[in-house]
Design an enzyme around this catalytic site. Structure first.
Site, PDB file in Angstrom:
ATOM      1  N   HIS A  57     -13.215  -2.131   4.926  1.00 48.77           N
ATOM      2  CA  HIS A  57     -11.799  -2.324   5.268  1.00 48.77           C
ATOM      3  C   HIS A  57     -11.556  -2.372   6.782  1.00 48.77           C
ATOM      4  O   HIS A  57     -12.206  -1.650   7.545  1.00 48.77           O
ATOM      5  CB  HIS A  57     -10.967  -1.140   4.741  1.00 48.77           C
ATOM      6  CG  HIS A  57     -10.670  -1.214   3.283  1.00 48.77           C
ATOM      7  ND1 HIS A  57     -11.111  -0.290   2.382  1.00 48.77           N
ATOM      8  CD2 HIS A  57      -9.944  -2.113   2.566  1.00 48.77           C
ATOM      9  CE1 HIS A  57     -10.671  -0.598   1.174  1.00 48.77           C
ATOM     10  NE2 HIS A  57      -9.970  -1.707   1.248  1.00 48.77           N
ATOM     11  N   GLY A  82     -11.167  -5.664   1.745  1.00 49.10           N
ATOM     12  CA  GLY A  82     -11.736  -5.743   3.094  1.00 49.10           C
ATOM     13  C   GLY A  82     -12.164  -7.144   3.478  1.00 49.10           C
ATOM     14  O   GLY A  82     -13.131  -7.328   4.222  1.00 49.10           O
ATOM     15  N   ASN A 125      -8.163  -9.556  -1.297  1.00 52.50           N
ATOM     16  CA  ASN A 125      -7.154  -8.792  -0.554  1.00 52.50           C
ATOM     17  C   ASN A 125      -7.247  -9.080   0.941  1.00 52.50           C
ATOM     18  O   ASN A 125      -8.338  -9.015   1.518  1.00 52.50           O
ATOM     19  CB  ASN A 125      -7.395  -7.293  -0.742  1.00 52.50           C
ATOM     20  CG  ASN A 125      -7.063  -6.814  -2.130  1.00 52.50           C
ATOM     21  OD1 ASN A 125      -6.789  -7.606  -3.024  1.00 52.50           O
ATOM     22  ND2 ASN A 125      -7.095  -5.516  -2.315  1.00 52.50           N
ATOM     23  N   VAL A 126      -6.094  -9.357   1.526  1.00 52.60           N
ATOM     24  CA  VAL A 126      -6.058  -9.643   2.969  1.00 52.60           C
ATOM     25  C   VAL A 126      -4.970  -8.792   3.610  1.00 52.60           C
ATOM     26  O   VAL A 126      -3.792  -8.924   3.257  1.00 52.60           O
ATOM     27  CB  VAL A 126      -5.717 -11.130   3.240  1.00 52.60           C
ATOM     28  CG1 VAL A 126      -5.878 -11.450   4.721  1.00 52.60           C
ATOM     29  CG2 VAL A 126      -6.555 -12.066   2.383  1.00 52.60           C
ATOM     30  N   SER A 135       0.848  -1.203   0.000  1.00 54.78           N
ATOM     31  CA  SER A 135       0.000   0.000   0.000  1.00 54.78           C
ATOM     32  C   SER A 135       0.880   1.248   0.000  1.00 54.78           C
ATOM     33  O   SER A 135       2.092   1.166   0.217  1.00 54.78           O
ATOM     34  CB  SER A 135      -0.880   0.004   1.250  1.00 54.78           C
ATOM     35  OG  SER A 135      -0.043   0.150   2.394  1.00 54.78           O
ATOM     36  N   ASP A 188      -1.245  -1.498  -4.053  1.00 55.28           N
ATOM     37  CA  ASP A 188      -2.592  -1.546  -3.483  1.00 55.28           C
ATOM     38  C   ASP A 188      -3.079  -0.120  -3.219  1.00 55.28           C
ATOM     39  O   ASP A 188      -2.391   0.652  -2.535  1.00 55.28           O
ATOM     40  CB  ASP A 188      -2.515  -2.349  -2.170  1.00 55.28           C
ATOM     41  CG  ASP A 188      -3.871  -2.594  -1.563  1.00 55.28           C
ATOM     42  OD1 ASP A 188      -4.848  -2.728  -2.317  1.00 55.28           O
ATOM     43  OD2 ASP A 188      -3.936  -2.664  -0.316  1.00 55.28           O
TER      44      ASP A 188
HETATM   45  O1  G3H Z   1      -6.544  -3.361   0.064  1.00 58.89           O
HETATM   46  C1  G3H Z   1      -6.455  -4.075   1.070  1.00 58.89           C
HETATM   47  C2  G3H Z   1      -7.557  -4.894   1.514  1.00 58.89           C
HETATM   48  O2  G3H Z   1      -8.747  -4.470   1.000  1.00 58.89           O
HETATM   49  C3  G3H Z   1      -7.475  -5.374   2.891  1.00 58.89           C
HETATM   50  O3  G3H Z   1      -8.642  -5.336   3.673  1.00 58.89           O
HETATM   51  O4  G3H Z   1      -7.563  -5.078   5.885  1.00 58.89           O
HETATM   52  O5  G3H Z   1      -9.940  -5.680   5.688  1.00 58.89           O
HETATM   53  O6  G3H Z   1      -8.196  -7.323   5.060  1.00 58.89           O
HETATM   54  P1  G3H Z   1      -8.590  -5.890   5.154  1.00 58.89           P
HETATM   55 ZN    ZN Z   2      -8.529  -2.441  -0.042  1.00 61.83          ZN
END
Ligand code: G3H
Ligand code: ZN
Length: 294
Positions: free
Chosen positions: A167, A196, A217-218, A37, A69
């Site tokens: 998120h 999220g 995405n995690v 990110s 990201d």
């Molecule tokens: O872009 C990153 C993700 O959307 C992560 O989401 O933190 O809820 O797993 P999260």
């Molecule tokens: Zn995200």
């Protein structure tokens, strides 16, 4: 998309996380997306991020993607393209629709020259830290008809969709709007991305993958595993001054968290011993879950 599994896209902020994610992908024979990110770039530095992932990726034979990201500017995307990222994201979800279209298109134009795919976002995946209500989540959801037009106008390769997740949730409570995912898939025709995911019930993630989610995405779930490792380390070795004693517990925790998600997404056992996708593909994950599969 055709084989109805999703590739895990795991956020990494430091060396231990990069190592854990890539080692687990190799052990699980899973293709993997390692994503960074803007916050992680600020924390670690762009060149460190690229360097760490390249070193790790060179040690394995499963496919590894280095993805930006939530890049919120054209400039950030250009910087990452130049630094060697193999996948980009322009997130214009906070912008008016026309501006989101215009900048996404610009990013796609330059990235496609060098064969790099671009993820875009339409609708908006909100932040739990902003204290969102269910009504706000629903109001920010992706519109399937607009998604079709958005993809036509921008040429984006994949689409991050707002379909009920938020998120940075600390526990799995959310159910996704599966019929919306299906409608967006039909209209947009590109692989869809679930953001999220840490706050989404596992059953809902599985259903979403059946209906068009191809990248999950995690981030928060991994951060929780990492911090839990440090806390356990402090409890077990209160007098220890070597940080490796703590960080190695965190690294093991991340490995287990990634393994759990990779298996959930059905991306394990996809890569053969030569580093290519297995052909014919292995049985769908849905068969293992007992759903009939045509
Ligand atoms: O872009 C990153 C993700 O959307 C992560 O989401 O933190 O809820 O797993 P999260
Ligand atoms: Zn995200």
């Amino acid at each position: 998309m055709a084989e109805r599994f999703a590739v895990g896209a795991f956020n990494a902020n430091n060396m231990e996380m990069v190592q854990a994610i890539i080692e687990t992908a190799q052990e699980e024979r899973a293709p993997v997306i390692l994503q960074v990110s803007q916050g992680a770039i600020r924390y670690a530095g762009l060149d460190y991020a690229v360097g760490l992932v390249k070193i790790a990726a060179n040690q394995v034979d499963v496919p590894v993607v280095l993805h930006l990201d939530h890049g919120t500017s054209f400039e950030q995307n250009v910087l990452c393209l130049r630094a060697g990222f193999t996948s980009l994201m322009f997130d214009g979800s906070k912008l008016p629709y026309e501006e989101n279209v215009a900048i996404t298109r610009k990013v796609c134009e330059i990235a496609h020259i060098v064969g790099i795919p671009v993820e875009a976002e339409l609708g908006r995946v909100l932040q739990s830290t902003d204290g969102v209500t269910l009504e706000e989540v629903e109001a920010a959801m992706t519109d399937p008809d607009q998604a079709k037009q958005f993809i036509e106008l921008t040429g984006a390769d994949s689409l991050a969709v707002a379909v009920g997740s938020v998120h940075a949730m600390k526990s799995r409570q959310a159910d996704l709007d599966i019929s919306r995912i299906e409608a967006i898939r039909q209209q947009a025709g590109v692989p869809l991305v679930l953001h999220g995911s840490s706050g989404v019930k596992h059953e809902s993630v599985l259903e979403a993958i059946e209906h068009g989610i191809c990248k999950v995405n995690v981030a928060t779930y991994l951060n929780q595993a990492f911090v839990r490792g440090m806390r356990d380390g402090f409890d077990k070795h209160p007098d220890e001054v070597d940080p490796r004693k703590y960080l190695s517990i965190s690294r093991e925790n991340i490995k287990e968290a990634v393994r759990e998600k990779v298996r959930l997404f059905g991306s394990n056992e996809r890569i053969d011993s030569g580093g290519g996708f297995k052909s014919p593909p292995r049985q769908y994950r849905s068969v293992e879950l007992g759903h009939a599969e045509e």
